[in-house]
Design a protein around this motif. Sequence first.
Motif, short mmCIF file in Angstrom:
data_model
loop_
_atom_site.label_atom_id
_atom_site.label_comp_id
_atom_site.label_asym_id
_atom_site.label_seq_id
_atom_site.Cartn_x
_atom_site.Cartn_y
_atom_site.Cartn_z
N GLY A 107 0.83 -1.20 0.00
CA GLY A 107 0.00 0.00 0.00
C GLY A 107 0.86 1.25 0.00
O GLY A 107 2.08 1.18 0.15
N VAL A 108 0.23 2.36 -0.16
CA VAL A 108 0.91 3.66 -0.15
C VAL A 108 0.46 4.40 1.10
O VAL A 108 -0.74 4.53 1.35
CB VAL A 108 0.55 4.48 -1.41
N VAL A 109 1.41 4.87 1.89
CA VAL A 109 1.10 5.62 3.10
C VAL A 109 1.51 7.06 2.86
O VAL A 109 2.70 7.35 2.68
CB VAL A 109 1.83 5.04 4.33
N ARG A 110 0.53 7.95 2.83
CA ARG A 110 0.79 9.38 2.65
C ARG A 110 0.38 10.13 3.89
O ARG A 110 -0.66 9.85 4.47
CB ARG A 110 -0.01 9.92 1.47
N GLY A 111 1.16 11.11 4.27
CA GLY A 111 0.79 11.99 5.38
C GLY A 111 1.27 11.54 6.74
O GLY A 111 0.96 12.19 7.73
N ALA A 112 1.99 10.42 6.82
CA ALA A 112 2.48 9.95 8.13
C ALA A 112 3.66 10.81 8.57
O ALA A 112 4.40 11.36 7.75
CB ALA A 112 2.90 8.49 8.04
N LYS A 113 3.81 10.92 9.88
CA LYS A 113 4.95 11.68 10.40
C LYS A 113 5.58 10.95 11.56
O LYS A 113 4.90 10.24 12.32
CB LYS A 113 4.53 13.09 10.81
#
Length: 154
Positions: A107-113
């Motif tokens: 999957g693609v994880v966007r916006g994690a910090k």
Amino acid sequence: MLKSILQTTVITSCLILSGCSQLFDKHVEYEYQTPDSFPVLQAIGYAPISLQPGTTSEQKAIMAMKASKLEAYRELAEQVYGQKVDAQTNVQGMVANNDTLKVRVQGVVRGAKVTKSYAVGDMYATEVELDMKLVHDLYIGQTKPRSVKKVTYF
């Protein structure tokens, strides 16, 4: 002859009626749907420092930092997308002689910090979080999902 005139009349009537439908115009109003609440997902990734490749302790520590960050992102991907599990068992003579289990995350994880990154003994830990409100905003910005609110014909 009467049959020919009747066919011509029917065809002409159909063409006229279908042409009238193009005279009407419509206005469609859309609305965007937003969920009521947005969870914040959290994950922790660990990596052993001493087992990392490198000649110095600093190189091993940096590699452990990277590995723990990737592991934390994998944990987030599991929470968002789930795991694909493939299992196979071979039985011969009523005895299981081969049992395999494969797990895959994609999957693609966007916006994690990254919220924390620290050493614990010989392990390096990285904590990450993913605010689903931010993911929703990123998704809306790219795809603009909507539903039909109202259709008005003129």
